[in-house]
Design an enzyme around this catalytic site. Structure first.
Site, PDB file in Angstrom:
ATOM      1  N   THR A  47       0.843  -1.194   0.000  1.00 50.48           N
ATOM      2  CA  THR A  47       0.000   0.000   0.000  1.00 50.48           C
ATOM      3  C   THR A  47       0.884   1.253   0.000  1.00 50.48           C
ATOM      4  OG1 THR A  47      -0.200  -0.231   2.401  1.00 50.48           O
ATOM      5  CG2 THR A  47      -1.995  -1.105   1.061  1.00 50.48           C
ATOM      6  N   THR A  49       1.470   4.425   1.541  1.00 47.50           N
ATOM      7  CA  THR A  49       2.257   4.970   2.647  1.00 47.50           C
ATOM      8  C   THR A  49       3.224   3.939   3.197  1.00 47.50           C
ATOM      9  OG1 THR A  49       0.480   6.493   3.258  1.00 47.50           O
ATOM     10  CG2 THR A  49       2.133   6.031   4.940  1.00 47.50           C
ATOM     11  N   CYS A  50       2.777   2.704   3.282  1.00 45.38           N
ATOM     12  CA  CYS A  50       3.605   1.630   3.823  1.00 45.38           C
ATOM     13  C   CYS A  50       4.850   1.412   2.969  1.00 45.38           C
ATOM     14  CB  CYS A  50       2.804   0.334   3.908  1.00 45.38           C
ATOM     15  SG  CYS A  50       1.223   0.509   4.776  1.00 45.38           S
ATOM     16  N   SER A  51       4.682   1.446   1.646  1.00 45.25           N
ATOM     17  CA  SER A  51       5.785   1.159   0.735  1.00 45.25           C
ATOM     18  C   SER A  51       6.682   2.360   0.487  1.00 45.25           C
ATOM     19  CB  SER A  51       5.244   0.657  -0.606  1.00 45.25           C
ATOM     20  OG  SER A  51       4.640  -0.617  -0.464  1.00 45.25           O
TER      21      SER A  51
END
Length: 245
Positions: A47, A49-51
């Site tokens: 996703t 923000t996570c990546s």
């Protein structure tokens, strides 16, 4: 209100992981017993923000965290082990341990399993980070209960600032280069000699001359940027290193 588990033991769970093409069960005790561990948990692999932010910065600050007493840094998500393994490879996050909470048991035990039905995700983790010592939660940074996917307090910098406020953080360094350029080789050697990690962008592979002119105002290489500052070529880098390291 989302629960804060500071002072409590982490949930006892067995995680089903895939390692070297074999199933390997990993228990809570194996991850936390007798160790100082940082955990950051997020809504989903791959996703945005996570990546783009959460995982890369923890990987970048991993050495600083470990130099200040952290034994292991765990990225956790309610995803299966195949997804987590592929995500780790795609992120080149070799300094982190990716743990699949596929059934959401650990996250539910933390009281942070939330509904993401509106996104088609089903049950996922609320975004948070925590410092765990010998299985006991010492500190938690739980994102505020807002719409969307807030990312304000569970980041790597906040955790490092809590653990070691005076810790030296790695420099953000990018080298614009081209193949066969001796001055580029000199600049990279200077950085390596100082133990400074850097990202390298190669002409006609990662960028075009127009990009370099746009960001540096010239198209000769190498062009080095450090913490947002344009340093210049290899000679200017040498002078900068002499004054700042």
């Amino acid at each position: 209100m989302l629960p804060n588990s500071e002072g409590k033991k982490v949930p006892q769970v067995t995680f089903h992981t895939r390692q070297n093409n074999a199933w390997v069960d990993v228990t809570t005790d194996e991850l936390f017993k007798g160790k100082t561990v940082v955990v950051f948990s997020l809504p989903g692999a791959f996703t945005p923000t996570c990546s783009s932010t959460h995982v890369p910065r923890y990987n970048q600050l991993a050495d600083a965290l470990k130099a200040n007493g952290v034994d292991e840094i765990i990225c956790m998500s309610v995803n299966d082990t195949f997804v987590m393994n592929e995500w780790k490879a795609a992120q080149e996050a070799d300094k982190l341990t990716f743990i699949p909470d596929g059934n959401g048991e650990f996250t539910e035990g933390m009281g942070l399993l939330v509904d993401k039905d509106n996104l088609g995700f089903g049950k996922r983790s609320w975004r948070y980070s925590m410092l765990v010592k010998d299985g006991t939660v010492v500190k938690m940074f739980i994102e505020p209960e807002k719409d969307g996917d807030p990312f304000e307090v569970s980041d790597a910098d906040t955790m490092l600032n809590y653990i070691a406020p005076r810790a030296k953080k790695p420099l953000d360094v990018t080298v614009f280069s081209r193949l066969g350029c001796p001055f580029c080789a000199k600049a990279k050697a200077q950085l390596k000699e100082k133990g400074i990690a850097f990202d390298e962008l190669v002409l006609n592979k990662d960028y075009r001359n127009v990009t370099l002119r746009a960001v540096a105002g010239q198209d000769s290489v190498p062009q080095i940027f450090i913490n947002g500052q344009h340093i210049g070529g290899s000679d200017k880098l040498e002078a900068w290193l002499a004054s700042n390291t």
